[in-house]
Design a protein around this motif. Structure first.
Motif, PDB file in Angstrom:
ATOM      1  N   UNK A 200       0.841  -1.203   0.000  1.00  0.00           N
ATOM      2  CA  UNK A 200       0.000   0.000   0.000  1.00  0.00           C
ATOM      3  C   UNK A 200       0.878   1.256   0.000  1.00  0.00           C
ATOM      4  N   UNK A 201       1.931   1.232   0.817  1.00  0.00           N
ATOM      5  CA  UNK A 201       2.828   2.386   0.913  1.00  0.00           C
ATOM      6  C   UNK A 201       3.588   2.624  -0.386  1.00  0.00           C
ATOM      7  N   UNK A 202       4.019   1.549  -1.026  1.00  0.00           N
ATOM      8  CA  UNK A 202       4.723   1.694  -2.302  1.00  0.00           C
ATOM      9  C   UNK A 202       3.837   2.363  -3.343  1.00  0.00           C
ATOM     10  N   UNK A 203       2.585   1.962  -3.388  1.00  0.00           N
ATOM     11  CA  UNK A 203       1.651   2.572  -4.344  1.00  0.00           C
ATOM     12  C   UNK A 203       1.380   4.032  -3.993  1.00  0.00           C
ATOM     13  N   UNK A 204       1.281   4.298  -2.711  1.00  0.00           N
ATOM     14  CA  UNK A 204       1.015   5.673  -2.259  1.00  0.00           C
ATOM     15  C   UNK A 204       2.179   6.593  -2.641  1.00  0.00           C
ATOM     16  N   UNK A 205       3.416   6.132  -2.447  1.00  0.00           N
ATOM     17  CA  UNK A 205       4.581   6.934  -2.815  1.00  0.00           C
ATOM     18  C   UNK A 205       4.657   7.095  -4.327  1.00  0.00           C
ATOM     19  N   UNK A 206       4.356   6.047  -5.072  1.00  0.00           N
ATOM     20  CA  UNK A 206       4.391   6.124  -6.538  1.00  0.00           C
ATOM     21  C   UNK A 206       3.379   7.151  -7.056  1.00  0.00           C
ATOM     22  N   UNK A 207       2.189   7.192  -6.452  1.00  0.00           N
ATOM     23  CA  UNK A 207       1.190   8.190  -6.877  1.00  0.00           C
ATOM     24  C   UNK A 207       1.667   9.600  -6.589  1.00  0.00           C
ATOM     25  N   UNK A 214      10.415  13.521  -7.611  1.00  0.00           N
ATOM     26  CA  UNK A 214      11.443  13.791  -6.620  1.00  0.00           C
ATOM     27  C   UNK A 214      10.962  13.705  -5.188  1.00  0.00           C
ATOM     28  N   UNK A 215       9.667  13.502  -4.986  1.00  0.00           N
ATOM     29  CA  UNK A 215       9.140  13.384  -3.627  1.00  0.00           C
ATOM     30  C   UNK A 215       9.708  12.134  -2.959  1.00  0.00           C
ATOM     31  N   UNK A 216       9.895  12.195  -1.662  1.00  0.00           N
ATOM     32  CA  UNK A 216      10.428  11.073  -0.902  1.00  0.00           C
ATOM     33  C   UNK A 216       9.443  10.572   0.130  1.00  0.00           C
ATOM     34  N   UNK A 217       9.843   9.544   0.847  1.00  0.00           N
ATOM     35  CA  UNK A 217       8.955   8.939   1.826  1.00  0.00           C
ATOM     36  C   UNK A 217       8.524   9.923   2.904  1.00  0.00           C
ATOM     37  N   UNK A 301      11.352   3.411   2.101  1.00  0.00           N
ATOM     38  CA  UNK A 301      10.045   3.481   2.742  1.00  0.00           C
ATOM     39  C   UNK A 301      10.187   3.512   4.259  1.00  0.00           C
ATOM     40  N   UNK A 302      11.332   3.934   4.739  1.00  0.00           N
ATOM     41  CA  UNK A 302      11.593   3.961   6.178  1.00  0.00           C
ATOM     42  C   UNK A 302      12.237   5.290   6.563  1.00  0.00           C
ATOM     43  N   UNK A 303      11.837   5.789   7.723  1.00  0.00           N
ATOM     44  CA  UNK A 303      12.456   7.023   8.204  1.00  0.00           C
ATOM     45  C   UNK A 303      12.422   7.107   9.724  1.00  0.00           C
ATOM     46  N   UNK A 304      12.250   5.965  10.384  1.00  0.00           N
ATOM     47  CA  UNK A 304      12.042   6.010  11.825  1.00  0.00           C
ATOM     48  C   UNK A 304      13.055   5.243  12.633  1.00  0.00           C
TER      49      UNK A 304
END
Length: 376
Positions: A200-207, A214-217, A301-304
């Protein structure tokens, strides 16, 4: 071969297995209408509604009607009064005239006589499907191939691997599935369920990147309404896999874990996600992957990284609060796998927790037919 207007098959179906399905299909071939009567006692651990639903899924012929009733009368085929009591239950559930009763049991002739119907015996030697409800309850894994997908989904031992970001949940889930598949036999069908939230997150970032190259996670924002969608789909995929798996299924996260992920991203619990986790709870064991000694890897997909100790603590606290059976895995990959395998083997070694069927008055099992409604 005589054909009948209305036939009857009755049984506990505790749980349904291939012998039951053969009996139902054979009877249906000889009847314009077949009623399958599921008789469940309240002391038994598989709900009546589940047994009815499982049989309806397998036997979708419109000429087959599956109905259920509660029968809390212990059976002794030697006692006419007990027979009378059972027949009152059967007649209340199936008030229509019955032309034929199909069984594989020695009590079939008496059952047919009491219904004023022909008694048709089907495979009394159990030569086609050497299985019984008693045998399945004693060892489902040994009789797994006699069970249809909805029953497998209910009986599969579901093991959840969960933990903070970059703590090896996917690696461990995949390693566990590989380990049990290598045992062969029925275990060769062991599966693992990937984390739907990641997809779900991969699709959300792709959209987002289609709108903002250039947008990131860190630019991705979640709304509370998205987490029930993720939890619900994760639970659905888990059940889909359990229908086809071996007696054990490994899940990379579950709906319960999504409750903590909601806290991680939005700062508060989600009653909607919690409701899904409670309603779909069929898992048996949770393996918590510790964050220590596992390097943080940013895969886009990680930043925590700094939140990993907090998340490990929250998972541990919520697992304990909700009474979930938990084993914490630490150390290098091989040690984690060994710890997890030992925990899973211990669970499997405990067997399945079926409540015993009713016994005759006085607390003794009948000396002839174990139960009027026990088919195979």
């Amino acid at each position: 071969m005589r054909r009948y207007r209305h036939g009857l098959v009755l049984g506990k179906f505790y749980p349904p297995h291939a012998g039951h399905h053969h009996l139902v299909s054979t009877a249906a071939d000889r009847c314009d209408l077949l009623t399958v009567l599921v008789c469940a006692a309240t002391v038994e651990s598989v709900p009546l509604a589940d047994r009815v639903a499982w049989l309806r899924e397998v036997h979708q012929d419109p000429a087959i009607r599956v109905v259920g009733t509660v029968d809390d009368i212990p059976m002794d085929v030697r006692d006419p009064a007990i027979w009378d009591a059972h027949m009152a239950v059967f007649r209340a559930a199936v008030p229509e005239p019955v032309d034929a009763v199909f069984t594989s049991e020695s009590y079939g002739a008496e059952l047919g006589r009491r219904f004023g119907a022909d008694a048709v015996c089907v495979d009394p030697a159990r030569s086609l499907f050497p299985v019984s409800g008693t045998a399945v309850r004693a060892d489902p894994a040994a009789h797994w191939d006699f069970l249809r997908p909805p029953v497998r989904a209910a009986l599969t031992r579901r093991i959840v691997v969960l933990g903070a970001e970059s703590t090896g949940t996917t690696t461990l889930a995949r390693d566990l599935a590989d380990h049990y598949r290598a045992r062969g036999g029925v275990w060769g069908r062991t599966r693992w369920v990937p984390e739907y939230g990641r997809e779900y997150s991969e699709r959300k970032l792709a959209r987002l990147r289609r709108e903002r190259p250039g947008a990131g996670w860190s630019d991705v924002a979640f709304g509370s309404e998205e987490f029930p969608v993720i939890a619900r789909r994760q639970a659905e995929r888990e059940t889909e896999a359990a229908r086809l798996s071996s007696p054990v299924l490994f899940c990379d996260t579950d709906a319960f874990a999504t409750t903590v992920w909601h806290e991680r991203y939005l700062g508060t619990p989600s009653p909607a996600v919690q409701e899904i986790a409670d309603r779909t709870r069929r898992q048996c064991l949770w393996l918590l992957t510790d964050h220590t000694d596992v390097p943080f890897e940013d895969d886009g997909l990680r930043d925590g990284e700094e939140l990993r100790p907090w998340m490990t603590g929250r998972f541990a606290a919520e697992l304990a609060r909700t009474g979930r059976r938990t084993v914490r895995v630490t150390g290098p990959r091989d040690r984690r796998l060994a710890t997890a395998v030992a925990a899973v083997d211990e669970l499997l070694g405990e067997g399945w927790d079926f409540a015993a069927p009713l016994v005759v008055p006085g607390g003794h099992a009948p000396t002839t037919v174990p139960d009027l409604t026990e088919r195979r």
